[in-house]
Scaffold this motif. Structure first.
Motif, mmCIF file in Angstrom:
data_model
loop_
_atom_site.group_PDB
_atom_site.id
_atom_site.type_symbol
_atom_site.label_atom_id
_atom_site.label_comp_id
_atom_site.label_asym_id
_atom_site.label_seq_id
_atom_site.Cartn_x
_atom_site.Cartn_y
_atom_site.Cartn_z
ATOM 1 N N VAL A 1 0.857 -1.176 0.000
ATOM 2 C CA VAL A 1 0.000 0.000 0.000
ATOM 3 C C VAL A 1 0.896 1.230 0.000
ATOM 4 C CG1 VAL A 1 -1.873 1.235 1.160
ATOM 5 C CG2 VAL A 1 -1.746 -1.265 1.314
ATOM 6 N N ALA A 2 0.899 1.950 -1.098
ATOM 7 C CA ALA A 2 1.756 3.134 -1.226
ATOM 8 C C ALA A 2 1.317 3.923 -2.447
ATOM 9 C CB ALA A 2 3.228 2.740 -1.344
ATOM 10 N N SER A 3 1.715 5.178 -2.497
ATOM 11 C CA SER A 3 1.298 6.044 -3.605
ATOM 12 C C SER A 3 1.838 5.577 -4.947
ATOM 13 C CB SER A 3 1.752 7.487 -3.327
ATOM 14 O OG SER A 3 3.174 7.535 -3.174
ATOM 15 N N ASP A 4 2.939 4.808 -4.958
ATOM 16 C CA ASP A 4 3.524 4.345 -6.215
ATOM 17 C C ASP A 4 3.132 2.915 -6.569
ATOM 18 O OD1 ASP A 4 4.953 3.066 -4.232
ATOM 19 O OD2 ASP A 4 6.917 3.344 -5.187
ATOM 20 N N ALA A 5 2.084 2.384 -5.933
ATOM 21 C CA ALA A 5 1.696 0.999 -6.169
ATOM 22 C C ALA A 5 1.372 0.743 -7.645
ATOM 23 C CB ALA A 5 0.497 0.630 -5.292
ATOM 24 N N GLU A 6 0.614 1.625 -8.254
ATOM 25 C CA GLU A 6 0.242 1.423 -9.661
ATOM 26 C C GLU A 6 1.470 1.424 -10.559
ATOM 27 O OE1 GLU A 6 -3.072 3.112 -12.854
ATOM 28 O OE2 GLU A 6 -2.651 4.222 -10.998
ATOM 29 N N ALA A 7 2.428 2.279 -10.257
ATOM 30 C CA ALA A 7 3.644 2.339 -11.067
ATOM 31 C C ALA A 7 4.487 1.089 -10.922
ATOM 32 C CB ALA A 7 4.458 3.572 -10.676
ATOM 33 N N ARG A 8 4.341 0.362 -9.805
ATOM 34 C CA ARG A 8 5.131 -0.844 -9.560
ATOM 35 C C ARG A 8 4.535 -2.091 -10.221
ATOM 36 N NH1 ARG A 8 10.207 0.023 -7.316
ATOM 37 N NH2 ARG A 8 10.101 1.735 -5.820
ATOM 38 N N LEU A 9 3.302 -1.995 -10.690
ATOM 39 C CA LEU A 9 2.596 -3.174 -11.186
ATOM 40 C C LEU A 9 3.340 -3.849 -12.339
ATOM 41 C CD1 LEU A 9 0.086 -4.971 -11.074
ATOM 42 C CD2 LEU A 9 -1.042 -3.345 -12.626
ATOM 43 N N ALA A 10 3.694 -3.103 -13.360
ATOM 44 C CA ALA A 10 4.355 -3.694 -14.526
ATOM 45 C C ALA A 10 5.717 -4.282 -14.168
ATOM 46 C CB ALA A 10 4.496 -2.645 -15.625
ATOM 47 N N VAL A 11 6.446 -3.608 -13.272
ATOM 48 C CA VAL A 11 7.762 -4.102 -12.864
ATOM 49 C C VAL A 11 7.637 -5.440 -12.152
ATOM 50 C CG1 VAL A 11 9.804 -3.612 -11.454
ATOM 51 C CG2 VAL A 11 8.662 -1.754 -12.698
ATOM 52 N N LEU A 12 6.672 -5.537 -11.243
ATOM 53 C CA LEU A 12 6.493 -6.779 -10.503
ATOM 54 C C LEU A 12 6.039 -7.918 -11.408
ATOM 55 C CD1 LEU A 12 4.928 -5.876 -7.057
ATOM 56 C CD2 LEU A 12 7.265 -6.448 -7.621
ATOM 57 N N ARG A 13 5.168 -7.628 -12.334
ATOM 58 C CA ARG A 13 4.730 -8.674 -13.252
ATOM 59 C C ARG A 13 5.883 -9.215 -14.087
ATOM 60 N NH1 ARG A 13 -1.240 -6.315 -15.134
ATOM 61 N NH2 ARG A 13 -2.376 -7.257 -13.390
ATOM 62 N N GLY A 14 6.895 -8.398 -14.304
ATOM 63 C CA GLY A 14 8.082 -8.870 -15.004
ATOM 64 C C GLY A 14 9.015 -9.683 -14.127
ATOM 65 N N LEU A 15 8.873 -9.555 -12.788
ATOM 66 C CA LEU A 15 9.739 -10.272 -11.857
ATOM 67 C C LEU A 15 9.174 -11.616 -11.416
ATOM 68 C CD1 LEU A 15 11.041 -7.515 -9.381
ATOM 69 C CD2 LEU A 15 12.393 -8.816 -11.021
ATOM 70 N N VAL A 16 7.854 -11.713 -11.302
ATOM 71 C CA VAL A 16 7.264 -12.893 -10.681
ATOM 72 C C VAL A 16 7.323 -14.093 -11.619
ATOM 73 C CG1 VAL A 16 5.738 -11.523 -9.230
ATOM 74 C CG2 VAL A 16 4.928 -12.318 -11.462
ATOM 75 N N PRO A 17 7.442 -15.309 -11.057
ATOM 76 C CA PRO A 17 7.443 -16.526 -11.873
ATOM 77 C C PRO A 17 6.026 -16.861 -12.340
ATOM 78 C CG PRO A 17 7.565 -17.081 -9.556
ATOM 79 C CD PRO A 17 7.626 -15.590 -9.629
ATOM 80 N N HIS A 18 5.896 -17.950 -13.110
ATOM 81 C CA HIS A 18 4.602 -18.296 -13.684
ATOM 82 C C HIS A 18 3.596 -18.740 -12.628
ATOM 83 C CE1 HIS A 18 6.348 -22.332 -13.272
ATOM 84 N NE2 HIS A 18 5.120 -22.805 -13.377
ATOM 85 N N ARG A 19 4.082 -19.135 -11.439
ATOM 86 C CA ARG A 19 3.179 -19.559 -10.372
ATOM 87 C C ARG A 19 2.794 -18.412 -9.450
ATOM 88 N NH1 ARG A 19 4.560 -25.431 -7.693
ATOM 89 N NH2 ARG A 19 3.502 -26.706 -9.262
ATOM 90 N N ALA A 20 2.845 -17.215 -9.921
ATOM 91 C CA ALA A 20 2.485 -16.050 -9.112
ATOM 92 C C ALA A 20 1.581 -15.136 -9.915
ATOM 93 C CB ALA A 20 3.736 -15.303 -8.660
ATOM 94 N N GLY A 21 0.792 -14.353 -9.175
ATOM 95 C CA GLY A 21 -0.059 -13.362 -9.805
ATOM 96 C C GLY A 21 -0.021 -12.058 -9.040
ATOM 97 N N VAL A 22 -0.078 -10.941 -9.761
ATOM 98 C CA VAL A 22 -0.045 -9.602 -9.159
ATOM 99 C C VAL A 22 -1.256 -8.827 -9.660
ATOM 100 C CG1 VAL A 22 1.307 -7.512 -8.799
ATOM 101 C CG2 VAL A 22 2.474 -9.687 -9.202
ATOM 102 N N SER A 23 -1.963 -8.175 -8.740
ATOM 103 C CA SER A 23 -3.144 -7.398 -9.110
ATOM 104 C C SER A 23 -3.147 -6.064 -8.382
ATOM 105 C CB SER A 23 -4.432 -8.163 -8.764
ATOM 106 O OG SER A 23 -4.507 -9.388 -9.455
ATOM 107 N N LEU A 24 -3.790 -5.091 -8.990
ATOM 108 C CA LEU A 24 -3.976 -3.781 -8.376
ATOM 109 C C LEU A 24 -5.428 -3.694 -7.915
ATOM 110 C CD1 LEU A 24 -2.172 -1.170 -8.028
ATOM 111 C CD2 LEU A 24 -3.464 -0.250 -9.967
ATOM 112 N N LEU A 25 -5.637 -3.768 -6.592
ATOM 113 C CA LEU A 25 -6.997 -3.707 -6.051
ATOM 114 C C LEU A 25 -7.549 -2.293 -6.069
ATOM 115 C CD1 LEU A 25 -6.913 -6.118 -2.967
ATOM 116 C CD2 LEU A 25 -7.421 -6.621 -5.360
ATOM 117 N N HIS A 26 -6.698 -1.344 -5.726
ATOM 118 C CA HIS A 26 -7.030 0.071 -5.779
ATOM 119 C C HIS A 26 -5.826 0.786 -6.383
ATOM 120 C CE1 HIS A 26 -10.418 -0.781 -3.088
ATOM 121 N NE2 HIS A 26 -9.576 -1.476 -2.353
#
Length: 276
Positions: A213-238
């Motif tokens: 939870v932070a003001s830059d959460a949306e900006a981190r979404l694409a970066v994290l999706r590039g880091l996580v393996p195939h058995r992980a999922g990342v979503s932006l709730l808000h």
């Protein structure tokens, strides 16, 4: 809203019990300790670090948790402070006697313009264990949070399997009294069979839940999706709330995938106990 003065229950001296309660405050150009209360088998120490905030490392002197044990953690980060909480090692949840349940309750309060990194090392569940655990977080306006909780369902390298266990875990994050994240995990009986279901964990033996939870959460979404393996999922709730669920074959694979992500999101990096 969480009470600033937690009410600890009367503890059973025949079981392992422990309490840690602490507050931070600004001081000396950074974050310092305002108040600390600790008792029983749960202790807290504060290693030196070069980061911007205060590190608090929790240590369970009982060596693990079994039926009837009770542990409580309360931490409050005052406005403008940064607090990182971690555990000295993985927490082990051992076999319990019939009808006895171990309990761990944690409560965090993060004031305006403050930040808490909740980064315990993994919790290892052993066959026959029985545990109820809860984590409540109250965020004020402009507060930031990095929360990571990892579970290991028996140590694969030791040939351990969970054919009989009870585990109930609740994570709740609120901002000024409004829920922004709620998660409940309830496993009972033959946990191995439940994890092996395609609609469950697909045979995974380790899992991490992450909330950012932070003001830059949306900006981190694409970066994290590039880091996580195939058995992980990342979503932006808000706009400012990002969540991740990561599954792995074992604890080693989980840590290998998780550590780069935590180093990225925690800014100051992980406490040294994570590498010991």
């Amino acid at each position: 809203m969480l009470s600033t003065q937690p009410r600890f229950p009367i503890l059973d001296s025949m079981r392992a019990n422990g309490e840690v309660s602490l507050d931070t405050k600004p001081g000396g150009g950074g974050t310092v300790l305002r108040r600390l209360r600790q008792s029983g088998s749960l202790k807290c120490f504060f290693p030196r670090n070069s980061g911007p905030g205060l590190q608090a490392i929790l240590l369970n002197c009982a060596g693990g948790v079994t039926g009837g044990d009770r542990f409580m953690i309360y931490a409050r980060a005052e406005a403008g402070t940064v607090l990182t909480l971690a555990t000295q090692a993985a927490e082990r949840i051992y076999r319990a006697r019939t009808g006895e349940i171990g309990r761990i309750e944690s409560r965090l309060e993060v004031s305006e313009n403050a930040r808490v990194n909740w980064l315990p090392q993994e919790t290892i569940l052993f066959n026959g264990c029985s545990l109820e655990r809860s984590l409540q977080v109250e965020l004020h306006d402009d507060a930031a949070l990095l929360l990571s909780e990892s579970l290991v369902f028996g140590r694969v390298e030791m040939g351990e399997v969970l054919t009989s266990a009870f585990f109930r875990d609740r994570i709740e994050v609120q901002r000024t009294g409004v829920p922004v994240y709620l998660d409940l995990v309830h496993l009972e009986g033959d946990v191995r069979a439940q994890l092996d279901r395609p609609g469950g964990a697909g045979g995974a033996r380790a899992m991490t839940t992450l909330v950012y939870v932070a003001s830059d959460a949306e900006a981190r979404l694409a970066v994290l999706r590039g880091l996580v393996p195939h058995r992980a999922g990342v979503s932006l709730l808000h706009r400012d709330v990002l969540v991740m669920r990561l599954l792995a074959r074992d604890s080693h694979e989980m840590r290998s995938d998780l550590v780069p992500i935590l180093n990225l999101l925690s800014y100051a990096g992980l406490p040294r106990c994570w590498s010991i």
